[in-house]
Design a protein around this motif. Sequence first.
Motif, PDB file in Angstrom:
ATOM      1  N   HIS A   1      -4.200  -0.722   3.966  1.00 38.56           N
ATOM      2  CA  HIS A   1      -3.733  -2.109   3.925  1.00 38.56           C
ATOM      3  C   HIS A   1      -4.918  -3.062   3.734  1.00 38.56           C
ATOM      4  CE1 HIS A   1       0.401  -1.340   5.964  1.00 38.56           C
ATOM      5  NE2 HIS A   1      -0.008  -0.290   5.278  1.00 38.56           N
TER       6      HIS A   1
ATOM      7  N   ASP B   1       6.376  -0.652   3.032  1.00 45.20           N
ATOM      8  CA  ASP B   1       5.691  -1.865   3.488  1.00 45.20           C
ATOM      9  C   ASP B   1       6.356  -3.128   2.912  1.00 45.20           C
ATOM     10  OD1 ASP B   1       3.681  -0.625   5.033  1.00 45.20           O
ATOM     11  OD2 ASP B   1       2.476  -0.230   3.249  1.00 45.20           O
TER      12      ASP B   1
ATOM     13  N   PRO C   1       0.835  -1.214   0.000  1.00 44.39           N
ATOM     14  CA  PRO C   1       0.000   0.000   0.000  1.00 44.39           C
ATOM     15  C   PRO C   1       0.871   1.266   0.000  1.00 44.39           C
ATOM     16  CG  PRO C   1      -0.730  -1.557   1.681  1.00 44.39           C
ATOM     17  CD  PRO C   1       0.572  -2.073   1.149  1.00 44.39           C
ATOM     18  N   HIS C   2       1.986   1.202   0.742  1.00 46.09           N
ATOM     19  CA  HIS C   2       2.876   2.366   0.852  1.00 46.09           C
ATOM     20  C   HIS C   2       4.316   1.931   0.611  1.00 46.09           C
ATOM     21  CE1 HIS C   2      -0.519   2.794   3.771  1.00 46.09           C
ATOM     22  NE2 HIS C   2      -0.716   3.848   2.998  1.00 46.09           N
TER      23      HIS C   2
END
Length: 285
Positions: free
Chosen positions: A136, A25, A21-22
């Motif tokens: 997430h 991660d 997601p980012h």
Amino acid sequence: MHQKTVTVDKLLSSTLLVVAPHMDDEVIGCGGLMLLHKDKSRLHCIYASDGKKSPIPLLPWQHHPDSDLAEIRELESREALTEIGMPLENAVTLGLPDGRLSRSSRELKHRLEKEICRIEPQFIFIPFRYDLHSDHVAVHRAIRELKRNARISGTILEYFIYFRWRLIDGGDIRRRIPEEKLTEIDISSVSLAKRRALSRYRSQTSIFYPWQETPVLTEERVQQRCREPESFLVADPAESLLSCFSAGKYWLLFAHYVERLGKRRKDQLVAFFSRVWRPFVHSRS
Ligand SMILES: [Zn+2]
């Protein structure tokens, strides 16, 4: 059918896709696995969000992140992937709005499907189904739905980012999953390399702005994630989400709701102050 047929050897020689997601991660959850992989050209990564919400100021009417935070984080991700040895052309950024992936679920799903059909991974790594961050959970849902509707192939494994729950005994949700459902990888031989890769995310691991009191990723958390084995839940999308727990399922579902609510309240508070105070400050300046 339970898919406990995933061996570490098999993972380390297959085509793997990490959906993050980012930016960061992928290293936190799967960095050791990526470093141990025998053929880095078979590693792929999709970043779903633009990363513009981290670090986020607690006093947004006084402090501002750089307008080019998305570019900064993308540059950091390139450095981290270079540390890992993954070819940079194997990384894709979707650039969807950070913190709002659940509101872009249709586009998220559509673009993930397109990329996954192009990459054709044997294993797809996604955030744990009961993660505490809404982005997430949005990524998890998108992939799970694509898989259930047979839009993508590949075995799904879930990695853990926000696994600390204050409401449960021991505080670690991974301990509530039966061992046989988890694949665990000892990363001690690459823990320093994982540390180096994670350190490339300077915006997350250091006090990046003078207005920050602590880094987004504290030193304690960085050390822990680089020392501990990485564990993955082998997911069977045909089974219910709660099937990953052996006991206390409904209590855990409730605990997850409360834990997420707590995190969301904090995020909302920041957003509220941002909305209320920023116009006020601007009208006076
Ligand atoms: Zn994240």
